[in-house]
Design an enzyme around this catalytic site. Structure first.
Site, short mmCIF file in Angstrom:
data_model
loop_
_atom_site.label_atom_id
_atom_site.label_comp_id
_atom_site.label_asym_id
_atom_site.label_seq_id
_atom_site.Cartn_x
_atom_site.Cartn_y
_atom_site.Cartn_z
N CYS A 115 -21.96 -18.74 -3.13
CA CYS A 115 -20.78 -19.29 -3.82
C CYS A 115 -19.52 -18.46 -3.59
O CYS A 115 -18.41 -18.96 -3.73
CB CYS A 115 -21.07 -19.41 -5.32
N HIS A 262 -14.29 -20.90 -8.32
CA HIS A 262 -15.46 -21.54 -7.73
C HIS A 262 -16.03 -22.53 -8.76
O HIS A 262 -16.14 -22.20 -9.94
CB HIS A 262 -16.50 -20.49 -7.36
N ASN A 292 -21.52 -28.57 -7.77
CA ASN A 292 -21.28 -27.25 -7.17
C ASN A 292 -21.59 -27.35 -5.67
O ASN A 292 -22.74 -27.55 -5.29
CB ASN A 292 -22.20 -26.23 -7.85
#
Ligand code: ACO
Length: 335
Positions: A115, A262, A292
């Protein structure tokens, strides 16, 4: 010393929309749980039979970014590709981009920072430009998560969160040192590696073992996440990464024009927004639509925010990410 500045942005997501209700047909979950815990309404998952992969989606996003930068393939000097879902175990996706886009035989490097991948990738590219080595670098984040998720009730706490997609930026040399990337800040804490991981396949759990065991109960091939543990670390590290970037540039929270966090969980972003007392105009979220997308999330969100006119000349833009590793970091830019 030069500065590096974004001159082109692009993103690509597969057409196939998977809603929370769609997921409730294949596993024991529901729209209410997913929205309440994560903010996600839908995500894109590559449809079976599609030619899309992490490299293919990265190439699609890159073509848009290069065109918007007013450049051609000939102008690109280097490729930095961030992903946790590469097309091959090796080589990395960067070399595929060189071929797919018909670039010169420029160097290509893959970033394995999940990430935080895009934040790391931007920092790496920035160093090459600051030293004067390269002029235009293609920086890509792309993920094909849906091919590797456990889409049964066993895997629901992870699989409902992740989506597929790609984004790309062209980072170019500028001689105006007041513009572009002002600083970047990178961190890791490897003792938590197994709190958010895919164990296999790897050299320790290699193919003969897969073939020998062929055990469908073996969960080591699917992503594992200790969600609550990760959440607690995420809120702390996000805040530290943002503060570190601001302090390094003698800036205050009120100087932030746009924070692109993020997109791990809307609740994490809302916590950060509240903690820093940011208005709705000072940060951008799109996890509701895409879930995500790991290394692609920051660059897809940045591109969408820019396309919507939410980022203007001279704005202070902050990118911040936290994820598996654990790794975290921030990039502070003057647009
Ligand atoms: N549908 C319905 N129920 C579910 C689902 C689902 N999809 N998933 C889990 N549950 C159940 C659990 O079984 C549990 O039930 P129980 O109480 O009977 O045991 C209950 O819901 C609560 O589960 P928790 O895991 O405690 O839920 P939590 O509120 O912690 O939310 C989540 C889980 C969304 C994963 C959250 O912890 C989170 O977002 N963590 C951080 C994620 C993150 O920041 N990741 C970093 C980046 S990712 C990367 O780097 C690759």
């Amino acid at each position: 010393m030069y500065n590096s500045k974004i001159t082109g942005l692009g993103y690509y997501v597969p057409d196939n929309i998977v809603t929370n209700d769609d997921l409730s047909k294949i596993m024991d979950t529901n729209d209410e749980w997913i929205q309440e815990r994560t903010g996600i309404k839908e995500r894109r998952w590559i449809k079976e039979g599609s030619d899309d992969t992490s490299a293919v989606m990265g190439a699609k996003a890159s073509r848009i970014a290069i065109e918007r930068a007013g450049l051609t393939a000939e102008d690109i000097d280097f490729i930095v590709f961030a992903t946790l879902s590469p097309d091959y175990y090796f080589p990395g996706c960067g070399v595929q981009i060189q071929d797919m886009l018909g670039l010169r035989t420029v160097g290509a490097v893959d970033i394995r920072n999940q990430c935080s991948g895009f934040v790391y990738a931007m920092s790496v590219a920035d160093q090459f430009i600051k030293t004067g080595m390269y002029k235009n670098i293609l920086v890509i984040g792309s993920e094909y998560h849906s091919g590797g998720l456990d889409k049964t009730t066993r895997g629901r706490s992870v699989s409902v969160i992740f989506g597929d997609g790609a984004g790309a930026a062209v980072l170019s040399r500028t001689e105006d040192n007041s513009k572009g990337i002002l600083s970047s800040h990178l961190h890791s804490e490897g003792k938590h590696a197994e709190e958010l991981t895919v164990i296999a396949p790897s050299i320790r759990h290699w193919v003969p073992e897969i073939l020998k065991e062929n055990d469908e109960n073996d969960e080591s091939y699917f992503p594992y996440m200790n969600g609550t543990f990760v959440f607690k670390h995420a809120v702390v590290r996000f805040s530290q990464a943002i503060n570190e970037g601001l302090q390094a540039n003698n800036l205050k929270v009120s100087d932030i024009d746009m924070l692109i966090p993020h997109q791990a969980n809307l609740r994490i972003a809302q916590f950060i927004q509240k903690k820093f007392n940011l208005s709705d105009d000072q940060l951008f979220n799109n996890i509701q639509k895409y879930g995500n997308t790991t290394a692609a999330s920051v660059i897809i969100a940045l591109t969408e925010a820019w396309e919507k006119g939410k980022i203007k000349e001279n704005d202070l833009v902050v990118l911040a990410a936290f994820g598996s590793g654990f790794t975290w970091g921030s990039v502070i830019m003057r647009w």
